[in-house]
Design a protein around this motif. Structure first.
Motif: not given
Length: 316
Positions: A111-118, A121-132
């Protein structure tokens, strides 16, 4: 030539740490030529005409070698499969020093909720986030998801078609990157002319080789569209070609998706270590013991050989 290639080939079956792109085992045919090693690893669902580009890329690597390279390291992104958010820290730990992460979204059964949570979680340690999204959303789903996911470096292939990408790009502030719409198109520039992409994701095998990537990068630069060289889930051999292509570009502002070797439980050669978020450029020579241990069955070897012959006929 094809019989010479097959005579020096090895078909391997690499186990993966997690399911990625719907598979848990990656098969490829590796072969040695006068300039080094090449790889033919077109995904099994691709037809022979499309697979021919992948064979051409392997032949270029084995018989010509890399183009002139301008740097000896390439910045890479971490790759986060569609795993539960709790597993994100252990995956990111495989990419020390990486500043950017690409996160798989729009996975079937999630679900979209799964995507948002993932993503969070990545944002906590990464400067830049891209999705695919691998073309997995409709236009409405993409607009809704990208608004909910917050600030992103870009969204890669949110929808399947060029027209859909253009529509999403008009309706969201998130930059849009095209992957399948470029590497599977007879005219890779169509997506750019249609105003459907801010960034182009390019991969050496489906474009037919390292030099083809460099040429396309120059053409896209005329439209002000930067490229990101990414992996086609390559073995260590194929990854060498991707790194060589990235190192040959005059403009390398974006982290490349060339550290996917960490998705394999075992590879045909020692993996390059990510140091300060970068990978060294250079050839990978398969370990004979691993080629033997990771060899595919006789049946699968015959399947790949037959496929290579058919793909070669398309090149001729």
């Amino acid at each position: 030539m094809i019989e010479e290639i097959l005579a020096h080939s090895h078909v391997v079956s690499l186990p993966m740490r997690v399911r990625f792109r719907g598979i848990t085992v990656r098969e490829a045919m590796l072969f040695e030529g006068p300039a080094g090693w090449g790889e033919f690893g077109a995904f099994t669902e691709y037809d022979d005409a499309e697979a021919a580009h992948w064979l051409a890329a392997g032949i270029e690597a084995a018989y010509q070698g890399p183009p002139v390279m301008l740097r000896d390291t390439v910045e890479v992104n971490a790759t986060v499969p569609a795993v539960p958010a709790a597993e994100v820290p252990s995956i990111l730990a495989r990419y020390p020093g990486a500043r950017t992460a690409k996160v798989k979204v729009a996975e079937k059964g999630q679900t979209l909720a799964d995507d948002i949570a993932r993503v969070n979680a990545v944002r906590e340690s990464m400067e830049q986030v891209r999705v695919d999204a691998n073309g997995g959303w409709t236009v409405e789903q993409a607009v809704s998801a990208l608004n909910a996911l917050g600030e992103l470096q870009y969204a890669e292939q949110p929808c399947a078609t060029v027209e859909e990408l253009a529509e999403v790009r008009r309706r969201v502030s998130t930059p849009i990157a095209a992957d399948e719409s470029i590497r599977k198109a007879e005219d890779p520039l169509r997506v750019v002319r249609a105003g459907a992409a801010d960034v182009a994701i390019v991969k050496v095998p489906p474009l037919g080789g390292m030099r083809a990537v460099v040429r396309l990068a120059a053409e896209l630069a005329e439209y002000g569209v930067p490229i990101v060289v990414s992996s086609a889930l390559d073995t260590a051999v194929g990854m060498s070609a991707g790194l060589a292509a990235a190192a040959a570009l005059t403009n390398g502002d974006y982290a490349c998706g060339l550290a996917t070797g960490r998705l394999f439980a075992e590879d045909v050669a020692d993996g390059r270590e990510v140091v300060h978020g970068r990978l060294d450029v250079g050839a990978s020579v398969p370990d004979p013991a691993r080629l033997h241990r990771l060899a595919a069955s006789a049946e699968r070897r015959a399947w790949w050989h037959a496929r290579a012959r058919r793909a070669f006929e398309h090149l001729r």
